[in-house]
Scaffold this motif. Sequence first.
Motif, PDB file in Angstrom:
ATOM      1  N   PRO B 129       0.727  -1.412   0.160  1.00 42.38           N
ATOM      2  CA  PRO B 129      -0.048   0.045  -0.078  1.00 42.38           C
ATOM      3  C   PRO B 129       0.889   1.312  -0.020  1.00 42.38           C
ATOM      4  CG  PRO B 129      -0.950  -1.566   1.668  1.00 42.38           C
ATOM      5  CD  PRO B 129       0.365  -2.102   1.139  1.00 42.38           C
ATOM      6  N   LYS B 130       0.205   2.627  -0.339  1.00 40.70           N
ATOM      7  CA  LYS B 130       0.876   3.573  -0.504  1.00 40.70           C
ATOM      8  C   LYS B 130       1.515   4.246   0.738  1.00 40.70           C
ATOM      9  CE  LYS B 130       0.671   4.221  -5.036  1.00 40.70           C
ATOM     10  NZ  LYS B 130      -0.422   4.258  -6.070  1.00 40.70           N
ATOM     11  N   GLU B 131       0.406   4.523   1.814  1.00 43.97           N
ATOM     12  CA  GLU B 131       0.994   5.301   3.007  1.00 43.97           C
ATOM     13  C   GLU B 131       1.815   4.452   3.830  1.00 43.97           C
ATOM     14  OE1 GLU B 131      -0.616   8.306   4.055  1.00 43.97           O
ATOM     15  OE2 GLU B 131      -2.429   8.628   2.320  1.00 43.97           O
ATOM     16  N   VAL B 132       3.160   5.001   3.620  1.00 47.45           N
ATOM     17  CA  VAL B 132       4.019   4.130   4.368  1.00 47.45           C
ATOM     18  C   VAL B 132       4.720   4.957   5.523  1.00 47.45           C
ATOM     19  CG1 VAL B 132       6.299   3.048   4.199  1.00 47.45           C
ATOM     20  CG2 VAL B 132       4.702   2.998   2.201  1.00 47.45           C
ATOM     21  N   PHE B 133       4.926   4.280   6.920  1.00 46.38           N
ATOM     22  CA  PHE B 133       5.642   4.933   7.916  1.00 46.38           C
ATOM     23  C   PHE B 133       6.331   3.784   8.740  1.00 46.38           C
ATOM     24  CE2 PHE B 133       2.485   3.766  11.197  1.00 46.38           C
ATOM     25  CZ  PHE B 133       1.397   3.520  10.227  1.00 46.38           C
ATOM     26  N   SER B 134       7.243   3.916   9.721  1.00 39.41           N
ATOM     27  CA  SER B 134       7.822   2.905  10.386  1.00 39.41           C
ATOM     28  C   SER B 134       8.146   3.325  11.982  1.00 39.41           C
ATOM     29  CB  SER B 134       9.308   2.535   9.882  1.00 39.41           C
ATOM     30  OG  SER B 134       9.828   3.488   9.445  1.00 39.41           O
ATOM     31  N   PHE B 135       7.690   2.201  12.699  1.00 39.62           N
ATOM     32  CA  PHE B 135       8.071   2.318  14.163  1.00 39.62           C
ATOM     33  C   PHE B 135       9.199   1.274  14.514  1.00 39.62           C
ATOM     34  CE2 PHE B 135       3.179   3.667  14.534  1.00 39.62           C
ATOM     35  CZ  PHE B 135       3.734   4.940  14.589  1.00 39.62           C
ATOM     36  N   GLU B 136       9.805   1.722  15.609  1.00 39.89           N
ATOM     37  CA  GLU B 136      10.529   0.577  16.496  1.00 39.89           C
ATOM     38  C   GLU B 136       9.617  -0.517  16.953  1.00 39.89           C
ATOM     39  OE1 GLU B 136      13.328   2.411  18.798  1.00 39.89           O
ATOM     40  OE2 GLU B 136      14.126   3.605  17.394  1.00 39.89           O
ATOM     41  N   GLY B 137      10.027  -1.736  17.092  1.00 43.83           N
ATOM     42  CA  GLY B 137       9.293  -2.682  17.320  1.00 43.83           C
ATOM     43  C   GLY B 137       8.797  -2.439  18.951  1.00 43.83           C
ATOM     44  N   HIS B 138       9.667  -1.968  19.726  1.00 39.75           N
ATOM     45  CA  HIS B 138       9.051  -1.838  21.180  1.00 39.75           C
ATOM     46  C   HIS B 138       7.987  -0.903  21.192  1.00 39.75           C
ATOM     47  CE1 HIS B 138      10.835   1.969  22.363  1.00 39.75           C
ATOM     48  NE2 HIS B 138      11.624   1.851  21.398  1.00 39.75           N
ATOM     49  N   LEU B 139       7.787  -0.027  20.218  1.00 40.83           N
ATOM     50  CA  LEU B 139       6.970   1.112  20.207  1.00 40.83           C
ATOM     51  C   LEU B 139       5.674   0.424  19.908  1.00 40.83           C
ATOM     52  CD1 LEU B 139       5.851   3.980  20.831  1.00 40.83           C
ATOM     53  CD2 LEU B 139       6.499   4.584  18.516  1.00 40.83           C
ATOM     54  N   LEU B 140       5.701  -0.170  18.561  1.00 42.19           N
ATOM     55  CA  LEU B 140       4.732  -0.782  18.000  1.00 42.19           C
ATOM     56  C   LEU B 140       3.758  -1.782  19.048  1.00 42.19           C
ATOM     57  CD1 LEU B 140       2.649  -1.181  15.343  1.00 42.19           C
ATOM     58  CD2 LEU B 140       4.551  -3.083  14.870  1.00 42.19           C
ATOM     59  N   LYS B 141       4.533  -2.579  19.759  1.00 43.14           N
ATOM     60  CA  LYS B 141       4.076  -3.500  20.699  1.00 43.14           C
ATOM     61  C   LYS B 141       3.507  -2.651  21.637  1.00 43.14           C
ATOM     62  CE  LYS B 141       7.046  -6.973  21.723  1.00 43.14           C
ATOM     63  NZ  LYS B 141       7.007  -8.431  21.134  1.00 43.14           N
ATOM     64  N   GLN B 142       4.048  -1.581  22.131  1.00 42.49           N
ATOM     65  CA  GLN B 142       3.441  -0.883  23.366  1.00 42.49           C
ATOM     66  C   GLN B 142       2.261  -0.077  22.742  1.00 42.49           C
ATOM     67  OE1 GLN B 142       5.185   3.074  24.617  1.00 42.49           O
ATOM     68  NE2 GLN B 142       5.075   2.352  26.674  1.00 42.49           N
ATOM     69  N   ILE B 143       2.017   0.321  21.523  1.00 38.10           N
ATOM     70  CA  ILE B 143       0.767   0.788  20.929  1.00 38.10           C
ATOM     71  C   ILE B 143      -0.179   0.015  21.116  1.00 38.10           C
ATOM     72  CG2 ILE B 143      -0.394   1.748  19.071  1.00 38.10           C
ATOM     73  CD1 ILE B 143       2.259   3.051  18.292  1.00 38.10           C
ATOM     74  N   ILE B 144      -0.030  -1.401  20.823  1.00 35.39           N
ATOM     75  CA  ILE B 144      -0.850  -2.547  20.686  1.00 35.39           C
ATOM     76  C   ILE B 144      -1.270  -2.896  22.104  1.00 35.39           C
ATOM     77  CG2 ILE B 144      -1.177  -4.888  20.051  1.00 35.39           C
ATOM     78  CD1 ILE B 144       0.689  -4.313  17.474  1.00 35.39           C
ATOM     79  N   ALA B 145      -0.389  -2.901  22.975  1.00 37.75           N
ATOM     80  CA  ALA B 145      -0.515  -3.489  24.325  1.00 37.75           C
ATOM     81  C   ALA B 145      -1.382  -2.321  24.953  1.00 37.75           C
ATOM     82  CB  ALA B 145       0.797  -3.709  25.200  1.00 37.75           C
ATOM     83  N   GLN B 146      -1.406  -1.045  24.736  1.00 37.12           N
ATOM     84  CA  GLN B 146      -2.101   0.054  25.472  1.00 37.12           C
ATOM     85  C   GLN B 146      -3.250   0.196  24.885  1.00 37.12           C
ATOM     86  OE1 GLN B 146       1.054   3.331  25.474  1.00 37.12           O
ATOM     87  NE2 GLN B 146       1.419   2.597  27.668  1.00 37.12           N
ATOM     88  N   THR B 147      -3.833  -0.293  23.792  1.00 37.45           N
ATOM     89  CA  THR B 147      -5.202  -0.096  23.145  1.00 37.45           C
ATOM     90  C   THR B 147      -5.895  -1.275  23.045  1.00 37.45           C
ATOM     91  OG1 THR B 147      -4.012   0.008  20.735  1.00 37.45           O
ATOM     92  CG2 THR B 147      -4.341   2.009  22.022  1.00 37.45           C
ATOM     93  N   ALA B 148      -5.301  -2.414  22.380  1.00 39.66           N
ATOM     94  CA  ALA B 148      -6.158  -3.511  21.753  1.00 39.66           C
ATOM     95  C   ALA B 148      -6.859  -4.204  22.975  1.00 39.66           C
ATOM     96  CB  ALA B 148      -5.228  -4.396  21.079  1.00 39.66           C
ATOM     97  N   PHE B 149      -6.387  -4.122  24.129  1.00 41.05           N
ATOM     98  CA  PHE B 149      -7.173  -5.022  25.305  1.00 41.05           C
ATOM     99  C   PHE B 149      -8.512  -4.394  25.589  1.00 41.05           C
ATOM    100  CE2 PHE B 149      -7.584  -1.606  28.712  1.00 41.05           C
ATOM    101  CZ  PHE B 149      -6.645  -0.908  28.299  1.00 41.05           C
ATOM    102  N   ALA B 150      -8.900  -2.859  25.063  1.00 42.64           N
ATOM    103  CA  ALA B 150      -9.958  -2.227  25.479  1.00 42.64           C
ATOM    104  C   ALA B 150     -11.146  -2.672  24.210  1.00 42.64           C
ATOM    105  CB  ALA B 150      -9.918  -0.706  25.535  1.00 42.64           C
ATOM    106  N   THR B 151     -10.792  -3.299  23.324  1.00 42.11           N
ATOM    107  CA  THR B 151     -11.535  -3.447  21.960  1.00 42.11           C
ATOM    108  C   THR B 151     -12.544  -4.442  22.587  1.00 42.11           C
ATOM    109  OG1 THR B 151     -10.096  -5.223  21.272  1.00 42.11           O
ATOM    110  CG2 THR B 151      -9.685  -2.961  20.295  1.00 42.11           C
ATOM    111  N   SER B 152     -13.670  -4.524  21.585  1.00 40.14           N
ATOM    112  CA  SER B 152     -14.766  -5.414  22.107  1.00 40.14           C
ATOM    113  C   SER B 152     -14.803  -6.614  21.653  1.00 40.14           C
ATOM    114  CB  SER B 152     -15.955  -4.783  21.405  1.00 40.14           C
ATOM    115  OG  SER B 152     -17.078  -5.873  21.579  1.00 40.14           O
ATOM    116  N   ASP B 153     -14.986  -7.734  22.354  1.00 38.87           N
ATOM    117  CA  ASP B 153     -14.736  -9.089  21.784  1.00 38.87           C
ATOM    118  C   ASP B 153     -16.033  -9.888  21.283  1.00 38.87           C
ATOM    119  OD1 ASP B 153     -15.917  -9.391  24.266  1.00 38.87           O
ATOM    120  OD2 ASP B 153     -14.616 -10.571  25.203  1.00 38.87           O
TER     121      ASP B 153
END
Lengths: 372, 372
Positions: B129-153
Motif C-alpha cells: 500500500p501507498k501510505e508508509v511509515f515505520s515504528f521501532e518494534g518496542h513502540l509498536l508493541k506498546q501501542i498495541i498493548a495499550q489499546t487493543a485490550f479495550a476493544t470489544s470481543d
Amino acid sequence: MYFTVSKKDFYNGLSVVARAISNYSPLPAFSGIKIEANTDELILTGSDSDISIQTVIRNQDDCKLSIKDNGAIVIEARYILEIVRKTESDEIEFEIIDNALTKISGNGAEFKINGMKATDYPAIDFSKPKEVFSFEGHLLKQIIAQTAFATSDKETRPVLTGVNFHAAAGKLNCVGTDSYRLAKKELKIDSALSFNITIPAKSLAEVSKIVEDEDLVEIAVNDKKAQFMINSTIIQTRLIDGAYPETERLIPTSYEYELSMNAHDLLGAIDRASFIKNDGVSVIKLSLDEKECILSTKALEVGSSTEVLAGAIFKGEHLEISCNGRYVFDAIRALEGESVIFKFCGEMKPFIIKAAGDDDVLQLVLPVRTYA
Amino acid sequence: MYFTVSKKDFYNGLSVVARAISNYSPLPAFSGIKIEANTDELILTGSDSDISIQTVIRNQDDCKLSIKDNGAIVIEARYILEIVRKTESDEIEFEIIDNALTKISGNGAEFKINGMKATDYPAIDFSKPKEVFSFEGHLLKQIIAQTAFATSDKETRPVLTGVNFHAAAGKLNCVGTDSYRLAKKELKIDSALSFNITIPAKSLAEVSKIVEDEDLVEIAVNDKKAQFMINSTIIQTRLIDGAYPETERLIPTSYEYELSMNAHDLLGAIDRASFIKNDGVSVIKLSLDEKECILSTKALEVGSSTEVLAGAIFKGEHLEISCNGRYVFDAIRALEGESVIFKFCGEMKPFIIKAAGDDDVLQLVLPVRTYA
C-alpha cells in the motif's frame, strides 16, 4: 473462633488440603476447606469423599500460630486460597464474627466471607489402619510414575482404574493395567505384611504431587482405605472394590526375539512418527532383522514414515510386529533407563520391555493387527 | 520441486507463517502452509484470509538453502511443523516425489506426506500500500498493548473489535473501545500521512507476537489493508469496514476530583478483591475523601471486602464511584507507569486514568450504578 497465623504456612497448608477438593463435588460442604482451631493446633481438612487430606499447623519453627478462641468453620476453598495468597502481609488474622460470617484480614485489607457451619461438614474418619510400612518419597513417586500411567481411564471395569498393591511373602507387587498394556514393579517388603488392595490412580497422582523426594512417607493400609503420612499431613484414599485380575499369567516366561536400543533414540523415533494417526491412534510397525531394524507408520489420509533405528541390536529371526506407539512410548519413559530391552514371542503375542540392568520393573504391551 | 534447507531457519519461517492459520478455516487449503521454491528463494505463506503472513528464506548468513528444482506445494501446517521440529538434523531435504506426495527427510527419518496442489491455494495480493511509515518494534508493541485490550470481543458492532488508527495533521491517534471503556494513544507522525483505518485486534495480537523489541517495522496502509514488514516477513491484514465512532467528544475536558496513587499498590488492591463477583463481574466501589480512600466490594453470596488505599492522595469533595474492577485493572496495567492519576467529574460520569508524566496515553472507564 479467633486466631492469627503466618501467611506462608497457612497458605501452604490450604494448598495441600485443597488438592483433595473436586470442582464437581455433589456435596456443597466439600467445595470448602474445614478450618479447626484447637488450643495449639490449626487443623485443615479438604475432601471429595474419595480422597481426604488433613494437615496440622502448629506454632513451631518459623510458623507463628496464636489461637485466641477455639472453633471451626468451612470456607469455600477458592475464596480462602485467593485471599491468603494475595494478602501482602506476613500474618493473617482469622475470626468468626457472626454465625458463619468470617473476617480474614492482613495489611489493611479485610474480607468478610460467608462460611459454612463446620457441623454441616461430613465426619471423616482419619484413624490409622493396621498394616504399616514406609517408603522414601522418591521411591514412592517412582512406583507411582512407573505403574499408574498404565491404568484404565474408563469406568467400565472400575478395578482397572487403580494400581494394585499386593504384599505377600516379603514381596510387594505393584501393577497397573488397562488390559492393552501392563506395568509392574516388584519390591522387597517386610514379610509380616499381607494385603491385596487397589488404590485409585487419581489418588496416587495427588500423593505424587504432594510428596517431596526427600520426605519419608509412612503408609498404612487395611481393606477399606490407604493412608499416606508426610510430616504433619495425612492423605487418605478409599480403595477400589472388586478382585484385581490375576495378571501374573499374562506375562510370557520365554522369548524368541530380543531388541535392545538406546531409550532416548527410540523415544525420539516414536515421537517423530506420532502425528501419523489412524482414528486418533498412532500405530507403529517394527520390522526387525539382525541386519536392520525399521520403525514405520502409515495412515491413508496423512502419509507414511520410515526410520532406520540407528544403534538397535536385534537377535532372532525376521519379525514384524505392530503396536500402539503411545503405549510403547509411555512404557519406555516409565522405565527410566538409558537402554531398553524388548522381548518378543511372536507377531501377535504380548511383548515385554525392561530397562537394561533393572529387573524390578516390567512393561508389557499387546500388539495390534495391521492391514498394510 | 527439490531443495535442502537449514532446519532452524525452515522451522522458524514455518512457525511465523503458521500464526496466520486458523483451526476453523472453511477453506481446506488454508489449513496448510504454501511452500514455493523459486531459484534462490524459499517463500512460505500462511493465511486465514483475514490475516496473511509471508516470509522468504534465502541462502545467507547461517542459513543454507539449496534449490535443485523449482516448484510449489501446500502441506498441512501441523504436519510439516511436527516433522521439522522433531527431526534431529541440521538439514531438511524436501522433494515432491509424485503429484502432491512430498518426501521430507533428515537424519535417517523419512516422511511421505500427502500435500495439496499449490494451484488450489488462493492467490493473495501482497502488493505494498501507498501510505508508509515505520515504528521501532518496542513502540509498536506498546501501542498495541495499550489499546487493543479495550476493544470489544463481541461481533454486534464489528468496528469495535479493532483498533482505530487515524493519521492527520502530523498526529496519529490510536483508539480501542468496547463502549464501556476506551484506550487512546497519541503519537507524532509524518504530516504528509493521512488515513483513518481500523485494524482487527486479533491481527494486531499476532503482529505483537512476531515483532521483537529491536526490530524496525515498516507499516504500509491503504483503505483496504495494512502491512507490517519485519526483515523478510510480511504480515498483512484486512481492515474492518465501517465508520469508527467519534470518540474524542466522549473524553471529558474538565475535572473536579483527582486521585493519585502508586500503580502497583492499586493493582494489588483490585486484584485481592477480584474474586468477589456479582454475575461474574467484580464491581469495585471507591469511597474517596481527602482524609481516606477506601476500595470496597460486595457480593450477596460471597461476602465483602474493604481496603484502605495506603498512599492514595485525593483532591476534591467526598466522592463515591463504582466501576468494573477488571476495566480499571487493565487500564492501569496498560499505562505502564509507576504512579497513576484518576480524574473524575462526578459519580456517574466517565473518568480518565493517566500515568503520571505521560500525556500520550489516556484510559477512560464508565462507572456503573450499584445498589448497595
